[in-house]
Design a protein around this motif. Structure first.
Motif, PDB file in Angstrom:
ATOM      1  N   GLU A 336      21.479  56.344  11.501  1.00  0.00           N
ATOM      2  CA  GLU A 336      21.160  57.326  12.534  1.00  0.00           C
ATOM      3  C   GLU A 336      19.691  57.303  12.923  1.00  0.00           C
ATOM      4  OE1 GLU A 336      21.676  61.300  11.162  1.00  0.00           O
ATOM      5  OE2 GLU A 336      21.067  62.187  13.059  1.00  0.00           O
ATOM      6  N   ASN A 423      26.055  55.294  13.248  1.00  0.00           N
ATOM      7  CA  ASN A 423      25.878  56.724  13.039  1.00  0.00           C
ATOM      8  C   ASN A 423      25.094  57.280  14.207  1.00  0.00           C
ATOM      9  OD1 ASN A 423      25.784  59.234  11.905  1.00  0.00           O
ATOM     10  ND2 ASN A 423      24.486  58.669  10.167  1.00  0.00           N
ATOM     11  N   GLN A 424      25.660  58.231  14.909  1.00  0.00           N
ATOM     12  CA  GLN A 424      25.027  58.868  16.078  1.00  0.00           C
ATOM     13  C   GLN A 424      24.527  57.830  17.080  1.00  0.00           C
ATOM     14  OE1 GLN A 424      25.371  61.945  16.171  1.00  0.00           O
ATOM     15  NE2 GLN A 424      25.103  62.852  14.168  1.00  0.00           N
ATOM     16  N   TRP A 427      22.612  59.437  20.172  1.00  0.00           N
ATOM     17  CA  TRP A 427      21.812  60.641  19.961  1.00  0.00           C
ATOM     18  C   TRP A 427      20.491  60.544  20.717  1.00  0.00           C
ATOM     19  CZ3 TRP A 427      17.478  61.781  16.532  1.00  0.00           C
ATOM     20  CH2 TRP A 427      17.253  63.152  16.406  1.00  0.00           C
ATOM     21  N   SER A 455      29.670  60.563  14.696  1.00  0.00           N
ATOM     22  CA  SER A 455      28.921  61.271  15.727  1.00  0.00           C
ATOM     23  C   SER A 455      29.163  62.762  15.621  1.00  0.00           C
ATOM     24  CB  SER A 455      29.341  60.761  17.106  1.00  0.00           C
ATOM     25  OG  SER A 455      28.683  61.484  18.111  1.00  0.00           O
ATOM     26  N   ASP A 457      28.887  64.381  18.504  1.00  0.00           N
ATOM     27  CA  ASP A 457      29.253  64.650  19.884  1.00  0.00           C
ATOM     28  C   ASP A 457      30.765  64.441  20.021  1.00  0.00           C
ATOM     29  OD1 ASP A 457      29.692  64.642  22.564  1.00  0.00           O
ATOM     30  OD2 ASP A 457      27.877  63.529  23.065  1.00  0.00           O
ATOM     31  N   GLU A 460      32.096  62.545  23.021  1.00  0.00           N
ATOM     32  CA  GLU A 460      31.923  61.105  22.873  1.00  0.00           C
ATOM     33  C   GLU A 460      33.051  60.515  22.024  1.00  0.00           C
ATOM     34  OE1 GLU A 460      28.144  58.919  22.064  1.00  0.00           O
ATOM     35  OE2 GLU A 460      28.707  59.347  20.000  1.00  0.00           O
TER      36      GLU A 460
END
Lengths: 507, 359
Positions: A336, A423-424, A427, A455, A457, A460
């Protein structure tokens, strides 16, 4: 109309090689919730840093309540009534909430008084927060509340919020919006920066759109569709990622009872994670940050070793393998944190390409580096993922967050992994770049790779996942087909992954 | 008002200019200092910086430059790996002593046999001695998480005691009529670190120092090991993600710096010093820390910095004897050099903004 609270006239700021802001003018009225929209690198950060006194404009003026306003430093901006909540929190994990708030004050009153004020402000604005709790134990949403309350204690006239909802659960977003609406009703203006256009449509009164440092439009977000705003930002038609229907392939990665102790004091232990990932599928893992996401990625990338038999890749036990051995057989990961984990900030993009690609791209022989090859690989990533930079010799830290993210994700995808864990991935990345990254992940899956997307989100994840699972306190729920999952079901999965099955029956 | 703004990336120009600016500033303020001491500043600066190279006695001083500079460069090169990786070996002085003891012990064990294998064996023993001494803080750090700064520093004092006991006991010259100190290795042909070209000061240690500079340059700029070292220093987490084993990296860096310090000790004891004595060590291991930073942890920079440091030592001695300048004044000058370097260094990463630019 009454006198505006803040008037920006012709603000211009250039950095060597780029113009961050060019002749930016707009006004914010008292109590107005004003959205600032734009892609990464459009100049939003520079603009708010100018207002907050972190950056001095080359030209242009600002006026606050009709008075000339040129803060030399954030302290002056705060004294004038401008407060800011940054995207990255500046809190000390080992201290409690009240101590953290005291650290940001010029003349902090005694702890007890701060605690009392924190309690009263948190009651007043419906932001539940206990001043005696240690920050390391708080969720991202609660940490953000610390930052917001720190600002509210100054009684600001203008509150700047940079991407506030990127780390929040849907419920936490609701709480935040309620608070912001209350503040606005009391006359506090809010300058709201976000990529999430639907949020802006529900919250904001006005929006200013920046592109390449210039104002390209203003709109009333309640009257404008999200798609129109996105296209205004990008200056082109927006492509929504397309997902092809495909049959699922063989299992490539299998986790069997993956458990691991928390790697450090504020980490999360992984508990009995069972999971099978198949060729060609995108598995979405949702959940609020701090529930074991970092640890899961570390266990898969090889930064954290796991016990025998817990991680099998194509049937082979890989739990003890170091990172580069896993890369060699096709198991790749992108963590991330871009700065300092996925990339070394002070190293060039070429060097950052070597960081993970040396094994698979043959960037070394007998330990000696092939700089030419590394450079051309970095060039390929930059070109394929539209990374905005003068060239691969530039330091990673000179890139904006979204651009670096495109580079970091692109670096892994360009190595054609068989399993990719991200990961993410989007972002802090703007709408068009996020769409490009998602499309690239889908394309990768279509070519037969298994992709695990972790995530926060949910939109997403629903957009790109074939199956969805939730991570909660180190436990992973059983994955379910993403199609047809309702918001309620997802909420229940997120709320407590371990008793998800029962909750499902009730629902 | 003066403000500093962080540059998006380090300025290349300033990276090269800072050492030069620092030297110029040191000369200027050093000159003021000497003037305050009642000396002619120009003469003093000339004595310290130019006389060792260009005066009528330069034939004597120039070899001294190599002899004083070589151990500094050799040790500093070793330290630079660890310093770049964020591993702080402060105890090079101790590794230098132990290297000298081990190398000398091997040589003395063969006395009086003459054979061409003795000197190479001594070199290996010296390197291993320094390496093992450095492994103590290294292994303690990796196994138990102890602080390598404290452990390596404290081991310097242990090494000094060991040196004294060797000079008085095990390695004492049996024909020395009870005086402390070993046999003189420089008078024992098979064990002597002789000048490769007579009168040049160019002994084997000088050659090794030059080799170390070249190898370090290649390792840092072309080899994955140097890449991992730099990466670990800048972003430890990214290094782990890239597959660097932090424990192995610590041991490698400690090992390299220990071995090179040990080599420097061996070359010194077998050459310019000649024997193991109670006060054999003169602080090269500590001065090398300054040399490493003065040279920006870059091999070529370290070579130049080692030369400059040796110059101030020799020039300082000349100024002491010819002008009667106190030794403390020379030490202040050396301190100033490091001070100005670190101060000017800010400009590499920051640009200065003068307050009146405010729009």
């Amino acid at each position: 109309m009454t006198e505006p609270l803040l008037r920006l006239s012709g603000l211009t700021k250039g950095y060597p090689g780029v113009v961050a802001n060019k002749d930016v003018s707009f006004t914010i009225g008292p109590g107005e919730v004003h959205a600032l929209l734009g892609e990464n690198g459009a100049g939003k950060s520079t603009l708010v840093k100018t207002i907050y006194g972190l950056v001095k404009p080359d030209a242009g003026t600002m006026a606050l309540e009709g008075q000339p306003f040129q803060p030399a430093e954030p302290r002056a901006a705060r004294a004038a009534g401008v407060a800011m909540v940054f995207q990255h929190f500046s809190l000390f994990d080992a201290m409690n909430v009240a101590e953290n708030i005291a650290l940001g004050m010029e003349n902090p009153p005694p702890q007890a008084e701060i605690a009392a004020r924190v309690r009263s402000v948190s009651d007043q604005y419906g932001l539940p927060l206990d001043p005696d709790r240690i920050v390391g134990e708080l969720s991202a949403g609660e940490r953000q509340r610390v930052e917001i309350i720190r600002c509210l204690l100054q009684d600001p006239k203008l509150l700047i919020m940079d991407e506030p909802t990127s780390v929040l659960t849907p419920q936490e977003v609701e709480i935040l919006f309620k608070t912001l609406r209350q503040l606005s009703a009391e006359g506090t203006a809010i300058l709201y920066i976000s990529h999430k256009l639907e949020e802006i449509r529900t919250l904001c009164d006005n929006a200013t759109v920046l592109r390449l440092g210039q104002v390209v439009g203003e709109c009333d977000p309640r009257q404008t569709s999200a798609r129109d705003m996105a296209e205004l930002m990008v200056g082109a038609t927006l492509h929504v990622p397309e997902k092809a229907e495909k049959p699922s392939g063989n299992t490539v990665l299998a986790l069997a009872g993956l458990s691991a102790k928390a790697p450090h004091q504020f980490g999360t232990a992984l508990r009995e994670i069972n999971l099978e990932v198949r060729k060609g599928e995108v598995l979405g893992i949702g959940g609020v940050a701090g529930n074991g996401q970092d640890e899961l990625v570390a266990a898969l990338s090889g930064e954290m070793k796991s016990a025998k038999g817990m991680i099998r890749y194509k049937g082979d036990d890989v739990g003890q393998m170091p990172p580069n051995a896993r890369r060699k057989i096709g198991l790749l990961a992108a963590p991330e944190e871009r700065m300092g984990h996925a990339a070394a900030p002070d190293m060039s993009l070429t060097e950052n390409a070597i960081l993970t690609a040396m094994t698979r791209q043959n960037l070394t022989s007998k330990g000696f580096l092939h700089w030419g090859k590394a450079r051309s690989f970095a060039d390929e990533v930059i070109a394929a993922f539209d990374v905005r930079t003068p060239g691969p010799e530039n330091a990673a830290r000179s890139l904006s967050g979204g651009n670096l993210q495109k580079f970091v994700i692109g670096r892994e995808i360009m190595q054609s992994p068989e399993v990719l864990v991200v990961n993410q991935p989007t972002w802090g990345v703007d709408a068009s770049a996020a769409a490009a990254i998602r499309q690239a992940l889908l394309d990768l899956a279509e070519k037969g790779a298994a992709v695990i997307v972790i995530s926060q989100d949910l939109d997403e994840l629903m957009e790109i996942s074939d199956r969805f699972a939730a991570l909660n306190e180190g436990r992973l729920s059983a994955p379910r087909p993403a199609q047809g999952l309702t918001v309620e079901e997802i909420g229940l999965m997120l709320g407590g992954a371990h008793d998800m099955e029962m909750a499902h029956v009730d629902a | 008002m003066i403000m500093l703004e962080k540059r998006p990336q380090p300025s290349r120009g300033w990276t090269f200019a800072t050492p030069v600016v620092a030297v110029v500033l040191t000369m200027f303020f050093g000159g003021l200092l000497f003037a305050a001491l009642g000396q002619d500043p120009l003469v003093t600066i000339r004595t310290i910086f130019l006389d060792p190279l260009f005066s009528e006695f330069a034939w004597f001083y120039r070899p001294q430059l190599l002899i004083k500079g070589a151990p500094l460069v050799l040790i500093a090169i070793g330290l630079s790996f660890g310093f770049r990786a964020g591993i702080w070996n402060i105890g090079a002085e101790g590794q230098y002593i132990v290297g000298a003891i081990c190398g000398a012990a091997v040589g003395l064990a063969f006395y009086p046999i003459e054979s061409f294998v003795i000197f190479p064996l001594m070199i290996i023993a010296g390197a291993i001695g320094g390496l093992l001494w450095a492994m103590i803080p290294g292994i303690l750090r990796v196994r138990f998480g102890t602080n390598e700064i404290l452990v390596s520093l404290m081991l310097v004092y242990v090494a000094e005691q060991l040196l004294a006991s060797m000079a008085l006991g095990a390695l004492r010259n049996p024909d020395g009529m009870g005086f402390p100190g070993s046999r003189n290795l420089s008078q024992y042909d098979s064990a002597a670190n002789l000048e490769i070209i007579a009168g040049s000061g160019m002994h084997w240690g000088v050659l090794t120092a030059f080799l170390a500079v070249i190898l370090a340059y290649v390792a840092l700029s072309r080899h994955i090991f140097g890449f991992n070292v730099r990466l670990s220093g800048q972003s430890p987490r990214a290094a782990r993600f890239a597959g660097v084993n932090p424990g192995m990296l610590i041991l490698s860096c400690m090992g390299i710096s220990g071995a090179l310090a040990g080599l420097a000790g061996l070359f010194e004891v077998a050459g310019p010093a000649g024997q193991i004595s109670i006060d054999f060590n003169v602080g090269y291991g500590f001065t090398a820390i300054i040399v490493a930073f003065l040279g920006r942890l870059h091999p070529v920079g370290i070579l130049l910095a080692g030369g400059l440091m040796a110059l101030t030592y020799i020039g300082g001695e000349i100024a002491q004897s010819n002008l009667g300048l106190p030794i403390a004044a020379i030490q202040i000058l050396q301190g100033m050099l490091l001070f100005f370097l670190l101060a000017v260094d800010v400009l590499t990463n920051y640009r200065v903004i003068w307050g009146r630019q405010v729009a």
